[in-house]
Design an enzyme around this catalytic site. Structure first.
Site, PDB file in Angstrom:
ATOM      1  N   PHE A  33       0.805  -1.215   0.000  1.00 43.16           N
ATOM      2  CA  PHE A  33       0.000   0.000   0.000  1.00 43.16           C
ATOM      3  C   PHE A  33       0.844   1.273   0.000  1.00 43.16           C
ATOM      4  O   PHE A  33       0.623   2.169  -0.788  1.00 43.16           O
ATOM      5  CB  PHE A  33      -0.937   0.001   1.219  1.00 43.16           C
ATOM      6  CG  PHE A  33      -2.146  -0.862   1.034  1.00 43.16           C
ATOM      7  CD1 PHE A  33      -3.377  -0.304   0.747  1.00 43.16           C
ATOM      8  CD2 PHE A  33      -2.053  -2.234   1.135  1.00 43.16           C
ATOM      9  CE1 PHE A  33      -4.506  -1.091   0.563  1.00 43.16           C
ATOM     10  CE2 PHE A  33      -3.167  -3.045   0.958  1.00 43.16           C
ATOM     11  CZ  PHE A  33      -4.392  -2.471   0.668  1.00 43.16           C
ATOM     12  N   GLN A 103      -2.971 -10.158   6.940  1.00 44.15           N
ATOM     13  CA  GLN A 103      -3.725  -8.961   6.579  1.00 44.15           C
ATOM     14  C   GLN A 103      -4.028  -8.934   5.088  1.00 44.15           C
ATOM     15  O   GLN A 103      -4.757  -8.070   4.613  1.00 44.15           O
ATOM     16  CB  GLN A 103      -2.929  -7.709   6.959  1.00 44.15           C
ATOM     17  CG  GLN A 103      -2.677  -7.576   8.452  1.00 44.15           C
ATOM     18  CD  GLN A 103      -1.685  -6.457   8.769  1.00 44.15           C
ATOM     19  OE1 GLN A 103      -0.672  -6.296   8.116  1.00 44.15           O
ATOM     20  NE2 GLN A 103      -1.994  -5.671   9.757  1.00 44.15           N
ATOM     21  N   ASP A 106      -5.222 -11.835  -0.820  1.00 42.69           N
ATOM     22  CA  ASP A 106      -4.920 -12.449  -2.117  1.00 42.69           C
ATOM     23  C   ASP A 106      -5.077 -13.967  -2.152  1.00 42.69           C
ATOM     24  O   ASP A 106      -5.013 -14.577  -3.222  1.00 42.69           O
ATOM     25  CB  ASP A 106      -3.512 -12.077  -2.575  1.00 42.69           C
ATOM     26  CG  ASP A 106      -2.457 -12.312  -1.496  1.00 42.69           C
ATOM     27  OD1 ASP A 106      -2.445 -13.404  -0.898  1.00 42.69           O
ATOM     28  OD2 ASP A 106      -1.637 -11.401  -1.264  1.00 42.69           O
ATOM     29  N   HIS A 121      -8.564  -9.438   6.925  1.00 42.04           N
ATOM     30  CA  HIS A 121      -9.215  -8.472   6.044  1.00 42.04           C
ATOM     31  C   HIS A 121     -10.002  -9.145   4.918  1.00 42.04           C
ATOM     32  O   HIS A 121     -10.346  -8.493   3.937  1.00 42.04           O
ATOM     33  CB  HIS A 121      -8.170  -7.511   5.467  1.00 42.04           C
ATOM     34  CG  HIS A 121      -7.522  -6.659   6.506  1.00 42.04           C
ATOM     35  ND1 HIS A 121      -6.252  -6.123   6.375  1.00 42.04           N
ATOM     36  CD2 HIS A 121      -7.959  -6.266   7.742  1.00 42.04           C
ATOM     37  CE1 HIS A 121      -5.947  -5.427   7.470  1.00 42.04           C
ATOM     38  NE2 HIS A 121      -6.967  -5.502   8.297  1.00 42.04           N
ATOM     39  N   CYS A 132     -29.385 -12.026  -1.137  1.00 49.16           N
ATOM     40  CA  CYS A 132     -29.786 -13.383  -0.743  1.00 49.16           C
ATOM     41  C   CYS A 132     -28.667 -14.189  -0.085  1.00 49.16           C
ATOM     42  O   CYS A 132     -28.906 -15.289   0.402  1.00 49.16           O
ATOM     43  CB  CYS A 132     -30.328 -14.144  -1.951  1.00 49.16           C
ATOM     44  SG  CYS A 132     -29.086 -14.618  -3.171  1.00 49.16           S
ATOM     45  N   CYS A 151     -26.080 -11.047  -8.788  1.00 48.01           N
ATOM     46  CA  CYS A 151     -26.393 -12.421  -8.421  1.00 48.01           C
ATOM     47  C   CYS A 151     -27.272 -13.061  -9.491  1.00 48.01           C
ATOM     48  O   CYS A 151     -28.284 -12.484  -9.902  1.00 48.01           O
ATOM     49  CB  CYS A 151     -27.100 -12.442  -7.068  1.00 48.01           C
ATOM     50  SG  CYS A 151     -27.684 -14.069  -6.539  1.00 48.01           S
ATOM     51  N   THR A 192       5.146  -6.631   7.410  1.00 42.24           N
ATOM     52  CA  THR A 192       4.102  -5.683   7.793  1.00 42.24           C
ATOM     53  C   THR A 192       4.707  -4.511   8.543  1.00 42.24           C
ATOM     54  O   THR A 192       5.620  -4.676   9.355  1.00 42.24           O
ATOM     55  CB  THR A 192       3.020  -6.351   8.661  1.00 42.24           C
ATOM     56  OG1 THR A 192       2.121  -5.341   9.158  1.00 42.24           O
ATOM     57  CG2 THR A 192       3.605  -7.116   9.830  1.00 42.24           C
ATOM     58  N   SER A 193       4.200  -3.324   8.261  1.00 44.07           N
ATOM     59  CA  SER A 193       4.675  -2.115   8.934  1.00 44.07           C
ATOM     60  C   SER A 193       4.110  -1.987  10.331  1.00 44.07           C
ATOM     61  O   SER A 193       4.539  -1.135  11.104  1.00 44.07           O
ATOM     62  CB  SER A 193       4.290  -0.879   8.117  1.00 44.07           C
ATOM     63  OG  SER A 193       2.873  -0.761   8.039  1.00 44.07           O
ATOM     64  N   ILE A 233      11.492 -11.214   3.581  1.00 51.63           N
ATOM     65  CA  ILE A 233      10.754 -12.196   4.364  1.00 51.63           C
ATOM     66  C   ILE A 233      10.898 -13.594   3.765  1.00 51.63           C
ATOM     67  O   ILE A 233      11.070 -14.581   4.474  1.00 51.63           O
ATOM     68  CB  ILE A 233       9.259 -11.785   4.484  1.00 51.63           C
ATOM     69  CG1 ILE A 233       8.446 -12.817   5.258  1.00 51.63           C
ATOM     70  CG2 ILE A 233       8.636 -11.542   3.127  1.00 51.63           C
ATOM     71  CD1 ILE A 233       8.735 -12.889   6.711  1.00 51.63           C
TER      72      ILE A 233
END
Length: 243
Positions: A33, A103, A106, A121, A132, A151, A192-193, A233
């Protein structure tokens, strides 16, 4: 830091919990982000900033524009799990990893083979009719003839099961994540920040003395970490499980 010591700690544990964010998937070419080149810096082609278009209010009032942005920037159907996802799957296979808390939306942890994944999330892979309650997979959103997916049963608007701004996290998922963190022997936090709440507050639930924090940039919890690694990571997790 003695990396050999850290590898032994991981090897000897049977109750590891991983908590990760966007950095886990940037190595799969999914933008985060806030970094350079991230989502918040790429909204110039749209009339509103991303944080506005990803709000509940915007979804309800400008659904077609929401989906234009969502399909272009939030969905990455061809992305493949990266080294971090695969390493975590291997830790779970070995009986060491109890849960993945993410978080990200995907679905790459599941694609890599992880089974116990808590998606704070939500996920682009799940979609629900607002009228429905009928459920739809991601392909239904991507292949919809209309700009706004409807739908097939009742004609209601289909909404992705992702947590938008102004929406609350799923209570059951959050409670399960808190419990997993509190009971963990080792908590690995990566990619992650730790700046988005309430998700970032999960780290405060950990009372152990084996907090491993892996992130390329500084976080508010660096001083709390027992082991701090500022590196990729995927690279670090792969090294932790290698023979």
């Amino acid at each position: 830091m003695n990396f050999s010591e850290l590898k032994k700690i991981v090897a000897d544990s049977g109750n590891i919990v991983f908590f990760g964010g966007a950095g886990t998937s940037t190595e799969s070419d999914i933008p985060d982000f806030r970094s350079a080149g991230g989502l918040y810096g790429s909204g110039g082609a749209f009339a509103y900033p991303p944080e506005v278009m990803l709000s509940r209010t915007f979804f309800m009032q400008h659904t077609e524009q929401f989906y234009e942005f969502y399909r272009a920037k939030m969905v990455h159907p061809h992305a493949k799990p990266g080294a971090a996802h695969l390493a975590l799957t291997e830790l779970e296979r070995q009986g060491k990893l109890r849960a993945v808390i993410t978080q990200n939306i995907d679905g790459l942890h599941q694609k890599a083979g992880s089974r116990n994944v808590l998606e704070l999330h939500g996920s682009v892979e799940r979609n629900t009719c607002m009228e429905c309650g009928a459920r739809f997979e991601l392909d239904y959103i991507l292949q919809a003839e209309d700009a706004v997916p409807k739908c097939g049963a009742c004609g209601g608007t289909v909404k992705p099961d992702v947590v938008l701004y102004e929406e609350m996290l799923d209570t059951d998922t959050l409670l399960k994540a808190q419990e997993a963190v509190r009971e963990a022997d080792i908590l690995i936090v990566g990619g992650t920040s730790l700046s988005v709440y309430p998700a970032a507050g999960l780290v405060a639930e950990y009372e152990g003395d084996k907090l491993i924090l892996i992130n390329k940039s500084a976080t508010p919890y660096d001083a709390r970490a027992n082991y701090l690694i500022q590196d990729s990571i995927g690279k670090v997790l792969t090294a932790l499980i290698s023979g």
